[in-house]
Motif scaffolding. Structure first.
Motif, mmCIF file in Angstrom:
data_model
loop_
_atom_site.group_PDB
_atom_site.id
_atom_site.type_symbol
_atom_site.label_atom_id
_atom_site.label_comp_id
_atom_site.label_asym_id
_atom_site.label_seq_id
_atom_site.Cartn_x
_atom_site.Cartn_y
_atom_site.Cartn_z
ATOM 1 N N MET A 68 28.764 46.246 48.924
ATOM 2 C CA MET A 68 29.860 45.634 48.166
ATOM 3 C C MET A 68 30.983 46.648 47.939
ATOM 4 O O MET A 68 32.153 46.301 48.009
ATOM 5 C CB MET A 68 29.351 45.094 46.830
ATOM 6 N N ASP A 69 30.626 47.899 47.714
ATOM 7 C CA ASP A 69 31.616 48.954 47.517
ATOM 8 C C ASP A 69 32.490 49.100 48.765
ATOM 9 O O ASP A 69 33.712 49.250 48.660
ATOM 10 C CB ASP A 69 30.912 50.275 47.183
ATOM 11 N N LYS A 70 31.893 49.034 49.939
ATOM 12 C CA LYS A 70 32.660 49.110 51.196
ATOM 13 C C LYS A 70 33.621 47.933 51.310
ATOM 14 O O LYS A 70 34.790 48.105 51.666
ATOM 15 C CB LYS A 70 31.717 49.126 52.402
ATOM 16 N N ARG A 71 33.135 46.724 51.020
ATOM 17 C CA ARG A 71 33.990 45.531 51.072
ATOM 18 C C ARG A 71 35.142 45.659 50.076
ATOM 19 O O ARG A 71 36.281 45.322 50.370
ATOM 20 C CB ARG A 71 33.177 44.269 50.735
ATOM 21 N N TRP A 72 34.826 46.141 48.893
ATOM 22 C CA TRP A 72 35.809 46.289 47.816
ATOM 23 C C TRP A 72 36.943 47.217 48.253
ATOM 24 O O TRP A 72 38.119 46.896 48.108
ATOM 25 C CB TRP A 72 35.090 46.848 46.591
ATOM 26 N N LYS A 73 36.574 48.377 48.745
ATOM 27 C CA LYS A 73 37.564 49.382 49.150
ATOM 28 C C LYS A 73 38.412 48.907 50.322
ATOM 29 O O LYS A 73 39.569 49.292 50.443
ATOM 30 C CB LYS A 73 36.873 50.692 49.511
ATOM 31 N N ALA A 74 37.829 48.083 51.183
ATOM 32 C CA ALA A 74 38.538 47.606 52.372
ATOM 33 C C ALA A 74 39.515 46.477 52.060
ATOM 34 O O ALA A 74 40.391 46.184 52.862
ATOM 35 C CB ALA A 74 37.536 47.142 53.424
ATOM 36 N N HIS A 75 39.386 45.863 50.887
ATOM 37 C CA HIS A 75 40.237 44.729 50.531
ATOM 38 C C HIS A 75 41.471 45.226 49.764
ATOM 39 O O HIS A 75 41.346 45.784 48.681
ATOM 40 C CB HIS A 75 39.450 43.721 49.683
ATOM 41 N N THR A 120 39.561 44.692 33.348
ATOM 42 C CA THR A 120 40.877 44.128 33.041
ATOM 43 C C THR A 120 41.778 44.149 34.262
ATOM 44 O O THR A 120 42.660 43.310 34.402
ATOM 45 C CB THR A 120 41.566 44.917 31.913
ATOM 46 N N ASP A 121 41.587 45.123 35.136
ATOM 47 C CA ASP A 121 42.399 45.314 36.323
ATOM 48 C C ASP A 121 41.480 45.769 37.451
ATOM 49 O O ASP A 121 40.427 46.360 37.191
ATOM 50 C CB ASP A 121 43.461 46.397 36.085
ATOM 51 N N LYS A 122 41.899 45.534 38.683
ATOM 52 C CA LYS A 122 41.087 45.954 39.823
ATOM 53 C C LYS A 122 40.920 47.472 39.815
ATOM 54 O O LYS A 122 41.889 48.214 39.678
ATOM 55 C CB LYS A 122 41.738 45.514 41.136
ATOM 56 N N THR A 123 39.690 47.901 39.961
ATOM 57 C CA THR A 123 39.400 49.331 40.083
ATOM 58 C C THR A 123 39.501 49.725 41.557
ATOM 59 O O THR A 123 39.452 48.873 42.441
ATOM 60 C CB THR A 123 37.985 49.647 39.548
ATOM 61 N N SER A 124 39.618 51.015 41.821
ATOM 62 C CA SER A 124 39.756 51.463 43.204
ATOM 63 C C SER A 124 38.473 51.272 44.001
ATOM 64 O O SER A 124 38.505 51.155 45.217
ATOM 65 C CB SER A 124 40.206 52.921 43.256
ATOM 66 N N ASP A 125 37.335 51.232 43.305
ATOM 67 C CA ASP A 125 36.076 50.959 43.976
ATOM 68 C C ASP A 125 35.147 50.162 43.070
ATOM 69 O O ASP A 125 35.381 50.038 41.873
ATOM 70 C CB ASP A 125 35.406 52.243 44.487
#
Length: 187
Positions: A68-75, A120-125
């Motif tokens: 999920m961390d990989k998907r998150w960072k790639a988006h 509250t806001d999108k984190t970087s990862d």
């Protein structure tokens, strides 16, 4: 000899100059006091505790979290699953805390492995479990207050200190919560 000496002088200047330009500054005492009182108390808030307990009960593996961390960072933008964390009951509760005072730049909650639960806001990862903010505040389940150095945050254009406290169910840490604190706005 002159070239070697000149290279050493220039190298020393570059190292000292970069430390001075980017050197970390400790959080002011008002942030430290606030962390140990108000912010530590938020770590026992029933809405936050319940959200973390629910997420811990899912029993995610580290491999699932890392994927999920990989998907998150790639988006690049905000995916539906990210928005769901912001729109959850806990996410809305965090936003109400954030909106209550100008010094809260961001707030996010993590489970017992350091994976995001609400924000509250999108984190970087997605996974904070390998970072000091989680490791030091979760502290192996015993919990501790962790106050990071003040740094300039490009996204908010402000000087922030990340303050992390354990999310506690009774005496046991079950997760952690991080507050991005605008040090110029805290009284």
């Amino acid at each position: 000899m002159k070239k070697t000496l000149m290279a050493m002088v220039i190298g020393t200047f570059l190292v000292v100059g970069s430390v001075m330009a980017y050197g970390a500054e400790k959080a002011p005492q008002k942030v430290i006091d606030f962390a140990h009182s108000t912010l530590a108390a938020i770590g026992t808030d029933p809405v936050i505790v319940e959200a973390v307990k629910d997420e811990n009960a899912r029993g995610k593996t580290l491999a699932q979290i890392e994927e999920m961390d990989k998907r998150w960072k790639a988006h690049a933008g905000i995916a539906d699953y990210m928005q769901a964390m912001m729109d959850s009951e806990c996410g809305r509760h965090l936003r109400s805390i954030q909106n209550s005072a100008p010094y809260y730049a961001e707030i996010f909650v993590m489970d017992n492995q350091g994976a995001n639960v609400a924000m509250t806001d999108k984190t970087s990862d997605y996974w904070q479990g390998d970072e000091a903010k989680f490791k030091r505040s979760y502290n192996g389940g015993t919990g501790a207050v962790f106050i990071d150095d003040v740094e300039f945050d490009d996204s908010t254009q402000a000087y922030l200190s990340q303050v992390s406290v354990p999310v506690k169910d009774g005496d046991k840490a079950i997760g952690a919560i991080t507050f991005g604190m605008n040090v110029d706005k805290i009284e």
